[in-house]
Scaffold this motif. Structure first.
Motif, PDB file in Angstrom:
ATOM      1  N   LYS A 208       0.828  -1.204   0.000  1.00 51.66           N
ATOM      2  CA  LYS A 208       0.000   0.000   0.000  1.00 51.66           C
ATOM      3  C   LYS A 208       0.867   1.261   0.000  1.00 51.66           C
ATOM      4  O   LYS A 208       0.622   2.207  -0.757  1.00 51.66           O
ATOM      5  CB  LYS A 208      -0.926  -0.017   1.217  1.00 51.66           C
ATOM      6  N   VAL A 209       1.896   1.268   0.852  1.00 49.53           N
ATOM      7  CA  VAL A 209       2.778   2.427   0.931  1.00 49.53           C
ATOM      8  C   VAL A 209       3.525   2.637  -0.380  1.00 49.53           C
ATOM      9  O   VAL A 209       3.646   3.769  -0.877  1.00 49.53           O
ATOM     10  CB  VAL A 209       3.778   2.258   2.098  1.00 49.53           C
ATOM     11  N   LEU A 210       4.029   1.544  -0.944  1.00 53.73           N
ATOM     12  CA  LEU A 210       4.744   1.654  -2.215  1.00 53.73           C
ATOM     13  C   LEU A 210       3.843   2.202  -3.308  1.00 53.73           C
ATOM     14  O   LEU A 210       4.249   3.058  -4.102  1.00 53.73           O
ATOM     15  CB  LEU A 210       5.307   0.294  -2.633  1.00 53.73           C
ATOM     16  N   ASN A 211       2.612   1.722  -3.355  1.00 55.06           N
ATOM     17  CA  ASN A 211       1.667   2.191  -4.361  1.00 55.06           C
ATOM     18  C   ASN A 211       1.384   3.688  -4.184  1.00 55.06           C
ATOM     19  O   ASN A 211       1.410   4.459  -5.146  1.00 55.06           O
ATOM     20  CB  ASN A 211       0.373   1.384  -4.272  1.00 55.06           C
ATOM     21  N   GLN A 212       1.152   4.105  -2.932  1.00 59.71           N
ATOM     22  CA  GLN A 212       0.859   5.510  -2.658  1.00 59.71           C
ATOM     23  C   GLN A 212       2.064   6.404  -2.969  1.00 59.71           C
ATOM     24  O   GLN A 212       1.931   7.441  -3.631  1.00 59.71           O
ATOM     25  CB  GLN A 212       0.446   5.688  -1.199  1.00 59.71           C
ATOM     26  N   GLN A 213       3.233   5.979  -2.502  1.00 62.94           N
ATOM     27  CA  GLN A 213       4.412   6.817  -2.684  1.00 62.94           C
ATOM     28  C   GLN A 213       4.858   6.852  -4.137  1.00 62.94           C
ATOM     29  O   GLN A 213       5.347   7.876  -4.619  1.00 62.94           O
ATOM     30  CB  GLN A 213       5.539   6.333  -1.773  1.00 62.94           C
ATOM     31  N   LEU A 214       4.689   5.726  -4.822  1.00 61.07           N
ATOM     32  CA  LEU A 214       5.029   5.712  -6.245  1.00 61.07           C
ATOM     33  C   LEU A 214       4.077   6.629  -7.014  1.00 61.07           C
ATOM     34  O   LEU A 214       4.495   7.377  -7.901  1.00 61.07           O
ATOM     35  CB  LEU A 214       4.963   4.288  -6.799  1.00 61.07           C
ATOM     36  N   THR A 215       2.788   6.596  -6.647  1.00 57.41           N
ATOM     37  CA  THR A 215       1.815   7.482  -7.283  1.00 57.41           C
ATOM     38  C   THR A 215       2.168   8.943  -7.028  1.00 57.41           C
ATOM     39  O   THR A 215       2.144   9.781  -7.944  1.00 57.41           O
ATOM     40  CB  THR A 215       0.400   7.185  -6.749  1.00 57.41           C
ATOM     41  N   ASN A 216       2.505   9.258  -5.771  1.00 52.75           N
ATOM     42  CA  ASN A 216       2.892  10.633  -5.435  1.00 52.75           C
ATOM     43  C   ASN A 216       4.173  11.045  -6.164  1.00 52.75           C
ATOM     44  O   ASN A 216       4.298  12.176  -6.639  1.00 52.75           O
ATOM     45  CB  ASN A 216       3.097  10.776  -3.925  1.00 52.75           C
ATOM     46  N   HIS A 217       5.109  10.113  -6.223  1.00 55.43           N
ATOM     47  CA  HIS A 217       6.385  10.397  -6.878  1.00 55.43           C
ATOM     48  C   HIS A 217       6.170  10.664  -8.370  1.00 55.43           C
ATOM     49  O   HIS A 217       6.764  11.585  -8.939  1.00 55.43           O
ATOM     50  CB  HIS A 217       7.338   9.215  -6.687  1.00 55.43           C
ATOM     51  N   ILE A 218       5.297   9.862  -8.997  1.00 53.31           N
ATOM     52  CA  ILE A 218       4.991  10.060 -10.418  1.00 53.31           C
ATOM     53  C   ILE A 218       4.317  11.424 -10.615  1.00 53.31           C
ATOM     54  O   ILE A 218       4.635  12.162 -11.556  1.00 53.31           O
ATOM     55  CB  ILE A 218       4.091   8.928 -10.941  1.00 53.31           C
ATOM     56  N   ARG A 219       3.403  11.756  -9.711  1.00 55.86           N
ATOM     57  CA  ARG A 219       2.713  13.038  -9.811  1.00 55.86           C
ATOM     58  C   ARG A 219       3.694  14.211  -9.675  1.00 55.86           C
ATOM     59  O   ARG A 219       3.588  15.220 -10.365  1.00 55.86           O
ATOM     60  CB  ARG A 219       1.635  13.138  -8.733  1.00 55.86           C
ATOM     61  N   ASP A 220       4.694  14.063  -8.782  1.00 57.19           N
ATOM     62  CA  ASP A 220       5.665  15.142  -8.572  1.00 57.19           C
ATOM     63  C   ASP A 220       6.623  15.298  -9.754  1.00 57.19           C
ATOM     64  O   ASP A 220       7.041  16.415 -10.080  1.00 57.19           O
ATOM     65  CB  ASP A 220       6.475  14.878  -7.292  1.00 57.19           C
ATOM     66  N   THR A 221       6.995  14.169 -10.359  1.00 59.18           N
ATOM     67  CA  THR A 221       7.983  14.229 -11.441  1.00 59.18           C
ATOM     68  C   THR A 221       7.344  14.358 -12.823  1.00 59.18           C
ATOM     69  O   THR A 221       8.051  14.623 -13.796  1.00 59.18           O
ATOM     70  CB  THR A 221       8.868  12.962 -11.428  1.00 59.18           C
ATOM     71  N   LEU A 222       6.012  14.176 -12.892  1.00 62.89           N
ATOM     72  CA  LEU A 222       5.344  14.179 -14.191  1.00 62.89           C
ATOM     73  C   LEU A 222       5.447  15.519 -14.920  1.00 62.89           C
ATOM     74  O   LEU A 222       5.680  15.526 -16.131  1.00 62.89           O
ATOM     75  CB  LEU A 222       3.873  13.776 -14.009  1.00 62.89           C
ATOM     76  N   PRO A 223       5.287  16.672 -14.251  1.00 67.10           N
ATOM     77  CA  PRO A 223       5.372  17.942 -14.992  1.00 67.10           C
ATOM     78  C   PRO A 223       6.701  18.121 -15.725  1.00 67.10           C
ATOM     79  O   PRO A 223       6.712  18.498 -16.902  1.00 67.10           O
ATOM     80  CB  PRO A 223       5.197  18.991 -13.885  1.00 67.10           C
TER      81      PRO A 223
END
Length: 411
Positions: A208-223
């Motif tokens: 769960k943590v990996l999924n959440q943090q990976l999602t957040n990380h993708i959102r931060d680096t996506l722009p």
């Protein structure tokens, strides 16, 4: 259709179209493919085995399982196995768009963790590192990893998560994942040091943590990633526009392309001599820097090596002066001159200058050799056109050798 959707299966990239529903077969296929790529005697390879698992019971994650550091080579492993594995790991964890899962056994000293050490090298602020502590059930009686899991011993910004995996005995006994997860949950709930944080421990929580943090990380680096892609897209669209009316058989285009490559070779050669090239050699001196070293270090060194006998030189000067005076020598015994005769001075100096010829010629050879090496490095960009590469190298190297002969004649 619902049954097909809910079914669990796996696919390998090297076995396209084949679905594995028995995960024992998946394990066997991994072993077979590993032996095929690395050999049968513990060899290594940086080529990944791509496995995709489809299941309604897992979250969307992309994981890269990297090997642990091997200190002593065994089997067919090369002597520098440790450095090779380290380079392989650094190749992946250096990427800014990935999270680092630093796995460390609980029954070892955390300060000696290779995973945390490597992670700190590429992520000194701990922005991308998540600590995972395994083998909590194998710790000596009376010890625990509470301080580590509470992020007090060696703090990480994203913290630590403890897990209890199946033992080799469990795997050999065919203990399934569900039973293993229940046993893991029971361990954390019943252990006096971990029960207060049981809801933040275990494999399901890690997923769960990996999924959440990976999602957040993708959102931060996506722009930034999107901006980079758009920039590349505009560049490609511009190239497409330029080549829209391209005709391969047009002789003017071929001539223009040839001139561009020759001009680029000229620019590259000039930059390597001036020291402003786009590629900086960190292993050895080359180009202009090496030529500069030849003139300012090697040539003076060769001069210092020259044999010089002061006593012999004084004798030669004496003989030269006496020979110049000839029959008038007796008169000069009583009225010695204030200055050395010009002819005597010139004869002595010429003889000394001749001795400089050897070091000068040697320096010329070294400079010319470096120029030819620079030419070869610059023609590597023309490797896709062997004939052009060969002719360019031949013409330029020939011109350099002509200049070498003229220079030696002047010396």
């Amino acid at each position: 259709l619902l049954l097909i959707f809910l079914a669990e299966y796996a696919e390998f990239l090297h076995c396209k179209g084949k679905k594995f529903t028995d995960f024992d077969e998946v394990r066997q296929e991994i072993e077979v493919e590993t032996d095929r790529v690395t050999g049968m005697n513990k060899g290594i390879s940086s080529v990944p085995i791509n496995l995709r698992i489809y299941s309604p019971h897992v979250l969307s994650l992309t994981l890269i399982d990297l090997p642990g550091i091997t200190k002593v080579p065994v089997g067919d492993q090369p002597p520098d196995i440790e450095q090779q594995i380290r380079d392989m790991i650094m190749q992946f964890i250096s990427r800014e768009n990935c999270l680092i899962l630093a796995v460390t056994p609980a029954n070892t000293d955390l300060a000696n963790s290779d995973a945390l050490k490597l992670a700190k090298e590429v992520d000194p602020q701990g922005l991308r590192t998540i600590g995972v502590i395994t083998k909590l059930d194998l710790m000596d009686e009376g010890t625990d990893a509470r301080e580590v899991l509470e992020n007090k011993l060696l703090p990480l910004r994203r913290g630590y998560i403890g897990v209890v995996n199946r033992s080799q005995k469990d795997i050999d006994g065919k203990k399934d994942i569900k039973a293993a997860l229940l046993a893991e949950r029971k361990f954390f709930l019943s252990h006096p040091s971990y029960r207060h944080m049981a809801d933040r421990m275990g494999t399901p929580y890690l997923q769960k943590v990996l999924n959440q943090q990976l999602t957040n990380h993708i959102r931060d680096t996506l722009p930034a990633f999107r901006s980079k892609l758009q920039s590349q897209l505009l560049s490609i669209e511009h190239e497409v526009e330029v080549y829209k009316n391209f005709r391969p058989e047009d002789p003017t285009r071929k001539t223009k392309a040839l001139l561009q490559m020759v001009q680029q070779f000229s620019v590259d050669f000039e930059k390597r001599i001036e020291g402003s090239g786009d590629q900086v050699d960190t292993l050895e001196l080359s180009g202009g820097a090496k030529i500069n070293r030849i003139f300012h270090e090697r040539f003076p060194f060769e001069l210092v090596k020259m044999e010089f006998n002061e006593k012999e030189l004084r004798r030669e000067i004496s003989y030269a002066i006496k020979n110049i005076h000839g029959i008038r020598q007796a008169l000069h015994v009583f009225l010695p001159g204030l200055f050395t005769p010009d002819m005597a001075f010139e004869a002595i100096v010429k003889k000394q200058i001749v001795k400089l010829k050897g070091p000068c010629l040697k320096s010329v050879d070294l400079v010319m050799q470096e120029l030819i090496n620079t030419v070869k490095k610059c023609t590597k960009k023309l490797a896709t056109y062997p004939r052009l590469c060969e002719e360019t190298e031949r013409i330029v190297a020939g011109y350099i050798r002509e200049r070498e002969e003229k220079t030696k004649d002047q010396v």
